[in-house]
Design a protein around this motif. Structure first.
Motif, PDB file in Angstrom:
ATOM      1  N   ASP A  26     -12.614 -10.599   2.343  1.00  0.00           N
ATOM      2  CA  ASP A  26     -11.836 -10.626   1.104  1.00  0.00           C
ATOM      3  C   ASP A  26     -10.653  -9.684   1.145  1.00  0.00           C
ATOM      4  O   ASP A  26     -10.143  -9.271   0.100  1.00  0.00           O
ATOM      5  CB  ASP A  26     -12.744 -10.288  -0.081  1.00  0.00           C
ATOM      6  CG  ASP A  26     -13.345  -8.877   0.008  1.00  0.00           C
ATOM      7  OD1 ASP A  26     -13.128  -8.217   1.052  1.00  0.00           O
ATOM      8  OD2 ASP A  26     -14.021  -8.468  -0.946  1.00  0.00           O
ATOM      9  N   SER A  27     -10.177  -9.322   2.355  1.00  0.00           N
ATOM     10  CA  SER A  27      -9.100  -8.337   2.451  1.00  0.00           C
ATOM     11  C   SER A  27      -7.816  -8.811   1.776  1.00  0.00           C
ATOM     12  O   SER A  27      -7.133  -8.025   1.111  1.00  0.00           O
ATOM     13  CB  SER A  27      -8.828  -7.989   3.916  1.00  0.00           C
ATOM     14  OG  SER A  27      -8.547  -9.145   4.682  1.00  0.00           O
ATOM     15  N   LEU A  28      -7.473 -10.082   1.922  1.00  0.00           N
ATOM     16  CA  LEU A  28      -6.254 -10.597   1.291  1.00  0.00           C
ATOM     17  C   LEU A  28      -6.401 -10.621  -0.222  1.00  0.00           C
ATOM     18  O   LEU A  28      -5.504 -10.175  -0.952  1.00  0.00           O
ATOM     19  CB  LEU A  28      -5.936 -11.991   1.826  1.00  0.00           C
ATOM     20  CG  LEU A  28      -4.714 -12.664   1.189  1.00  0.00           C
ATOM     21  CD1 LEU A  28      -3.450 -11.854   1.431  1.00  0.00           C
ATOM     22  CD2 LEU A  28      -4.554 -14.087   1.726  1.00  0.00           C
ATOM     23  N   GLN A  29      -7.518 -11.122  -0.703  1.00  0.00           N
ATOM     24  CA  GLN A  29      -7.731 -11.202  -2.149  1.00  0.00           C
ATOM     25  C   GLN A  29      -7.741  -9.815  -2.776  1.00  0.00           C
ATOM     26  O   GLN A  29      -7.203  -9.608  -3.873  1.00  0.00           O
ATOM     27  CB  GLN A  29      -9.046 -11.921  -2.453  1.00  0.00           C
ATOM     28  CG  GLN A  29      -9.287 -12.172  -3.943  1.00  0.00           C
ATOM     29  CD  GLN A  29      -8.202 -13.014  -4.586  1.00  0.00           C
ATOM     30  OE1 GLN A  29      -7.613 -13.887  -3.931  1.00  0.00           O
ATOM     31  NE2 GLN A  29      -7.911 -12.764  -5.853  1.00  0.00           N
ATOM     32  N   THR A  30      -8.318  -8.842  -2.065  1.00  0.00           N
ATOM     33  CA  THR A  30      -8.338  -7.466  -2.570  1.00  0.00           C
ATOM     34  C   THR A  30      -6.931  -6.925  -2.760  1.00  0.00           C
ATOM     35  O   THR A  30      -6.611  -6.292  -3.778  1.00  0.00           O
ATOM     36  CB  THR A  30      -9.115  -6.557  -1.605  1.00  0.00           C
ATOM     37  OG1 THR A  30     -10.479  -6.999  -1.546  1.00  0.00           O
ATOM     38  CG2 THR A  30      -9.075  -5.108  -2.060  1.00  0.00           C
ATOM     39  N   LEU A  31      -6.059  -7.193  -1.783  1.00  0.00           N
ATOM     40  CA  LEU A  31      -4.676  -6.730  -1.888  1.00  0.00           C
ATOM     41  C   LEU A  31      -3.937  -7.425  -3.019  1.00  0.00           C
ATOM     42  O   LEU A  31      -3.141  -6.802  -3.743  1.00  0.00           O
ATOM     43  CB  LEU A  31      -3.948  -6.953  -0.566  1.00  0.00           C
ATOM     44  CG  LEU A  31      -4.385  -6.077   0.605  1.00  0.00           C
ATOM     45  CD1 LEU A  31      -3.641  -6.464   1.870  1.00  0.00           C
ATOM     46  CD2 LEU A  31      -4.163  -4.605   0.296  1.00  0.00           C
ATOM     47  N   ARG A  32      -4.184  -8.713  -3.171  1.00  0.00           N
ATOM     48  CA  ARG A  32      -3.536  -9.449  -4.266  1.00  0.00           C
ATOM     49  C   ARG A  32      -3.952  -8.889  -5.621  1.00  0.00           C
ATOM     50  O   ARG A  32      -3.129  -8.738  -6.533  1.00  0.00           O
ATOM     51  CB  ARG A  32      -3.873 -10.929  -4.166  1.00  0.00           C
ATOM     52  CG  ARG A  32      -3.137 -11.648  -3.038  1.00  0.00           C
ATOM     53  CD  ARG A  32      -3.639 -13.067  -2.865  1.00  0.00           C
ATOM     54  NE  ARG A  32      -2.808 -13.818  -1.921  1.00  0.00           N
ATOM     55  CZ  ARG A  32      -3.138 -15.014  -1.430  1.00  0.00           C
ATOM     56  NH1 ARG A  32      -4.276 -15.592  -1.792  1.00  0.00           N
ATOM     57  NH2 ARG A  32      -2.331 -15.627  -0.582  1.00  0.00           N
ATOM     58  N   GLU A  33      -5.229  -8.579  -5.751  1.00  0.00           N
ATOM     59  CA  GLU A  33      -5.718  -8.040  -7.017  1.00  0.00           C
ATOM     60  C   GLU A  33      -5.199  -6.628  -7.247  1.00  0.00           C
ATOM     61  O   GLU A  33      -4.883  -6.247  -8.387  1.00  0.00           O
ATOM     62  CB  GLU A  33      -7.244  -8.058  -7.031  1.00  0.00           C
ATOM     63  CG  GLU A  33      -7.829  -9.473  -7.074  1.00  0.00           C
ATOM     64  CD  GLU A  33      -9.335  -9.484  -6.933  1.00  0.00           C
ATOM     65  OE1 GLU A  33      -9.934  -8.399  -6.727  1.00  0.00           O
ATOM     66  OE2 GLU A  33      -9.931 -10.580  -7.026  1.00  0.00           O
ATOM     67  N   ARG A  34      -5.114  -5.833  -6.178  1.00  0.00           N
ATOM     68  CA  ARG A  34      -4.584  -4.475  -6.292  1.00  0.00           C
ATOM     69  C   ARG A  34      -3.097  -4.488  -6.605  1.00  0.00           C
ATOM     70  O   ARG A  34      -2.568  -3.584  -7.267  1.00  0.00           O
ATOM     71  CB  ARG A  34      -4.849  -3.718  -4.992  1.00  0.00           C
ATOM     72  CG  ARG A  34      -4.593  -2.222  -5.068  1.00  0.00           C
ATOM     73  CD  ARG A  34      -5.116  -1.529  -3.811  1.00  0.00           C
ATOM     74  NE  ARG A  34      -4.270  -1.801  -2.647  1.00  0.00           N
ATOM     75  CZ  ARG A  34      -4.617  -1.542  -1.403  1.00  0.00           C
ATOM     76  NH1 ARG A  34      -5.804  -1.039  -1.143  1.00  0.00           N
ATOM     77  NH2 ARG A  34      -3.789  -1.788  -0.407  1.00  0.00           N
ATOM     78  N   GLY A  35      -2.395  -5.502  -6.078  1.00  0.00           N
ATOM     79  CA  GLY A  35      -0.968  -5.642  -6.345  1.00  0.00           C
ATOM     80  C   GLY A  35      -0.072  -4.792  -5.478  1.00  0.00           C
ATOM     81  O   GLY A  35       1.148  -4.769  -5.679  1.00  0.00           O
ATOM     82  N   VAL A  36      -0.646  -4.084  -4.511  1.00  0.00           N
ATOM     83  CA  VAL A  36       0.114  -3.188  -3.629  1.00  0.00           C
ATOM     84  C   VAL A  36      -0.426  -3.309  -2.211  1.00  0.00           C
ATOM     85  O   VAL A  36      -1.644  -3.300  -2.011  1.00  0.00           O
ATOM     86  CB  VAL A  36       0.019  -1.718  -4.072  1.00  0.00           C
ATOM     87  CG1 VAL A  36       0.781  -0.817  -3.104  1.00  0.00           C
ATOM     88  CG2 VAL A  36       0.539  -1.538  -5.485  1.00  0.00           C
ATOM     89  N   ILE A  37       0.472  -3.432  -1.233  1.00  0.00           N
ATOM     90  CA  ILE A  37       0.077  -3.377   0.173  1.00  0.00           C
ATOM     91  C   ILE A  37       0.737  -2.163   0.801  1.00  0.00           C
ATOM     92  O   ILE A  37       1.935  -1.933   0.638  1.00  0.00           O
ATOM     93  CB  ILE A  37       0.449  -4.675   0.928  1.00  0.00           C
ATOM     94  CG1 ILE A  37      -0.067  -4.616   2.368  1.00  0.00           C
ATOM     95  CG2 ILE A  37       1.942  -4.962   0.879  1.00  0.00           C
ATOM     96  CD1 ILE A  37      -0.004  -5.957   3.087  1.00  0.00           C
ATOM     97  N   ARG A  38      -0.055  -1.350   1.497  1.00  0.00           N
ATOM     98  CA  ARG A  38       0.439  -0.127   2.139  1.00  0.00           C
ATOM     99  C   ARG A  38       0.835  -0.455   3.579  1.00  0.00           C
ATOM    100  O   ARG A  38       0.004  -0.897   4.366  1.00  0.00           O
ATOM    101  CB  ARG A  38      -0.651   0.940   2.131  1.00  0.00           C
ATOM    102  CG  ARG A  38      -1.170   1.298   0.732  1.00  0.00           C
ATOM    103  CD  ARG A  38      -2.489   2.051   0.829  1.00  0.00           C
ATOM    104  NE  ARG A  38      -3.503   1.240   1.507  1.00  0.00           N
ATOM    105  CZ  ARG A  38      -4.665   1.722   1.961  1.00  0.00           C
ATOM    106  NH1 ARG A  38      -4.960   3.013   1.824  1.00  0.00           N
ATOM    107  NH2 ARG A  38      -5.527   0.915   2.557  1.00  0.00           N
ATOM    108  N   ILE A  39       2.106  -0.237   3.893  1.00  0.00           N
ATOM    109  CA  ILE A  39       2.621  -0.588   5.214  1.00  0.00           C
ATOM    110  C   ILE A  39       3.220   0.647   5.866  1.00  0.00           C
ATOM    111  O   ILE A  39       4.088   1.313   5.298  1.00  0.00           O
ATOM    112  CB  ILE A  39       3.662  -1.717   5.129  1.00  0.00           C
ATOM    113  CG1 ILE A  39       3.031  -2.964   4.497  1.00  0.00           C
ATOM    114  CG2 ILE A  39       4.226  -2.029   6.515  1.00  0.00           C
ATOM    115  CD1 ILE A  39       3.958  -4.154   4.387  1.00  0.00           C
ATOM    116  N   ALA A  40       2.756   0.963   7.073  1.00  0.00           N
ATOM    117  CA  ALA A  40       3.200   2.159   7.774  1.00  0.00           C
ATOM    118  C   ALA A  40       4.391   1.875   8.676  1.00  0.00           C
ATOM    119  O   ALA A  40       4.475   0.817   9.309  1.00  0.00           O
ATOM    120  CB  ALA A  40       2.049   2.742   8.601  1.00  0.00           C
TER     121      ALA A  40
END
Length: 274
Positions: A26-40
């Protein structure tokens, strides 16, 4: 046959760490629900990522990352500065969700993290001072010092193929060019447009010599087991290649004469023939 080889090479880049019984996550769905993706990214390696005049992350990787986030349905990108040598451990420690900063999917890295489809490629050259009359190609490097950025694939390549040279690793990729310009190191191993960018921006008396030594693909990296995220990012990048977005972003941030997707295909073809 060549197209089949390219598909095989691309599959190899993406397949490491994918078990035969991999379960949906559920990694993609978790990010969608969080609304933020952390990119280094390093925020210190132009033209890939650096701080612009507004002190905000800018560059090719930054622009691609923002478009990827949009296409996978995540509203906001939070960019996190880190060093090349820390990227893999940072992913494993969940410091960020993706690394997008000219990161090459090497065999060693694929053992530890997963990669999506490649979105960038570099040709690597030896750079020397304009007045250097001793170094014309890699054949002239034995006994000379060469600077590389610590933790990068160009450092790994140099340590494997330039064993008779004095290899000096720098934490800050920009400092290595300055040191060469003032004579502290004889040469630098760098991408062609990375070196040319430093030359132009900092007015440095340096030049590329010889032939390209290697191609290096760059692809988004993520922690293992995040298959839904990996697949969505790959689909987004492949659509960006197909609709011309990747080439348009490359022309904006790297130069009008650079054809990124053609370079990616050439690198994949070379990889397929190895």
């Amino acid at each position: 046959m060549k197209q089949n080889g390219i598909r095989f090479a691309l599959a190899m880049i993406m397949s490491f760490g994918i078990g035969s019984a991999a379960m949906a996550d559920d990694s993609l769905q978790t990010l969608r629900e969080r609304g933020v993706i952390r990119i280094a990214n390093t925020q210190a390696s132009p033209p890939w990522s650096y701080l612009g005049q507004d002190n905000q992350p800018a560059g090719y990787d930054v622009a691609i990352a923002k478009e990827v986030a949009k296409r996978i349905g995540v509203a906001k990108v939070e960019f996190i500065a880190d060093s090349f040598k820390s990227f893999v451990e940072g992913l494993k420690a969940d410091k960020y969700d993706l690394v997008m900063n000219d990161l090459t999917p090497t065999d060693e890295r694929r053992k530890q993290v997963d990669f999506a489809s490649p979105y960038g490629v570099e040709e690597f050259y030896i750079f020397v001072r304009d007045d250097n009359q001793d170094i014309h190609s890699i054949k002239d490097m034995p006994g000379h010092s060469i600077g590389v950025t610590s933790g990068t694939s160009n450092e790994s390549w140099a340590r494997k193929h330039m064993t008779t040279s004095d290899i000096r690793a720098y934490e800050n990729g920009g400092l290595v060019f300055n040191d060469m310009a003032i004579g502290r190191v004889d040469a630098v191993l760098s991408s062609l447009f990375g070196g040319e960018k430093y030359k132009k921006v900092n007015n440095l008396p340096i030049k590329a010599v010889g032939e390209p030594l290697t191609y290096q693909l760059s692809a988004p990296a993520m922690a293992k087991g995040r298959d839904s995220l990996r697949d969505a990012v790959s689909k987004a990048i492949e659509s960006m290649v197909a609709d011309g977005t990747v080439d348009a972003v490359a022309k904006e941030w790297i130069g009008p004469d650079y054809h990124m997707t053609a370079g990616i295909k050439a690198a994949l073809a070379e990889l397929a023939e190895e």
